[in-house]
Design an enzyme around this catalytic site. Sequence first.
Site, PDB file in Angstrom:
ATOM      1  N   THR A  51       0.794  -1.479  -0.064  1.00 58.01           N
ATOM      2  CA  THR A  51       0.099  -0.150   0.048  1.00 58.01           C
ATOM      3  C   THR A  51       0.930   1.298  -0.105  1.00 58.01           C
ATOM      4  OG1 THR A  51      -0.188   0.192   2.459  1.00 58.01           O
ATOM      5  CG2 THR A  51      -1.812  -1.323   1.501  1.00 58.01           C
ATOM      6  N   CYS A  52       0.339   2.332   0.100  1.00 54.62           N
ATOM      7  CA  CYS A  52       1.146   3.551  -0.030  1.00 54.62           C
ATOM      8  C   CYS A  52       2.082   3.859   1.409  1.00 54.62           C
ATOM      9  CB  CYS A  52      -0.080   4.852  -0.045  1.00 54.62           C
ATOM     10  SG  CYS A  52      -0.831   5.259   1.568  1.00 54.62           S
ATOM     11  N   ASN A  53       1.580   3.138   2.345  1.00 50.98           N
ATOM     12  CA  ASN A  53       2.569   3.078   3.629  1.00 50.98           C
ATOM     13  C   ASN A  53       3.197   2.000   4.095  1.00 50.98           C
ATOM     14  OD1 ASN A  53       0.596   1.932   5.137  1.00 50.98           O
ATOM     15  ND2 ASN A  53      -0.587   3.803   5.445  1.00 50.98           N
TER      16      ASN A  53
END
Length: 400
Positions: A51-53
């Site tokens: 994911t983005c993080n």
Amino acid sequence: MEMNQFFVAGINYRKTDAVMRGDFAVNADQYASLLQKAKAHGLKELFILSTCNRTEIYAVAPDATLLIDLLCSETVGSAEAFKQLAYIKQGEEAIEHIFSVGAGLDSQILGDYEIVGQMKLAVKFAKQHGCIGSFLERLYNTVLQSSKVIKNETALSGGTISVSFAAIQFIKEQAANTSNKKIVLLGTGKIGRNTCKNIIDYLGTKNITLINRTDFKAVSMAIELGLRYAPYAEMKQHIDNADIVIVATNAEKAVITKESLAASGPKILIDLSIPNNIEPAVGQLPHIRLANVDDLSMINDQTLQNRLAEVPKAMHIIQQHILEFREWFGLRKHVPVLRAVKQKLSEMHNCGLFSAAHPSPLIDQDAIQKVVNTVAVKMRSQHQPGCYYIEAINDFMTIN
């Protein structure tokens, strides 16, 4: 298997920035390739959450090194770099971690519920490729149940704060009046859709043009929400004319560069992609205001303070579900014994000598199952060693 054969190895926002995380992001093609390689290494149960993080690999495996080498065989970043930044959790610690992730407790923005949908897609993809067995199936389902209870019974995800909503707050900080601003949204996936709806709801404007690499997805969403759309081939001219550009694409490299905006007018740019789909150097231009997911995560409000107060409640719910999973796992270890007991009792029941000595019609498959269930209860509650065959046979012989 033993519980300590379950591993998670990953990196997240705590020790890496968006650029570094981008080096270890995994797209759909890479994910499919990784699952095929896993089978060649004898790994039967795993999934990857990118994911983005965070980028994490969850698996039943002999050790974590194999998992890291496997993961990084498809990423831009090397296994050596990953190992320097990674956290590795095993057994009970890995179990606690996946529950924490599923609840949003480990998210860059506390309580961000988007992680649940991302985990659901990751597990579904792995299952379609034959990489989800009974252990991960049950674990994931229990994590999902825990997350739902936390969502319904606490305010951990209450209020309006997420990466997509933080993007709206950033726009408000940078532009006093947005009603006449031309907005372009690149990418109409889940995050793009959520952000688009937030723009409509909280900025009160539909002056939005949707662009997607697959044009029909932009068309479909534009018709649904009453917006404009443009072909991907016309992206550059629409970006040039826009006041606000939000990028939520999944390209392997930047779709907007410093060079392409050097001569443009003032703009607000938001990059919701990992790896970055807006070249970070764009932020050096004096007429550009750029924010990525790390910048957005620092936006704080009272909602976040309210969520912090809900953490103890969420942790209590998680512990209840972890206990439930442990109980299931404990019973699972007894399955071979219980299966053998049932088989032996069935053989006795079909034996002519036994039937002659015990002619009662009550001695049937239901009776056999009742004895097996009794053994299962004793194995779980008493945790006692010994010969369950003899005890089961004794119980079976005394049925009236």
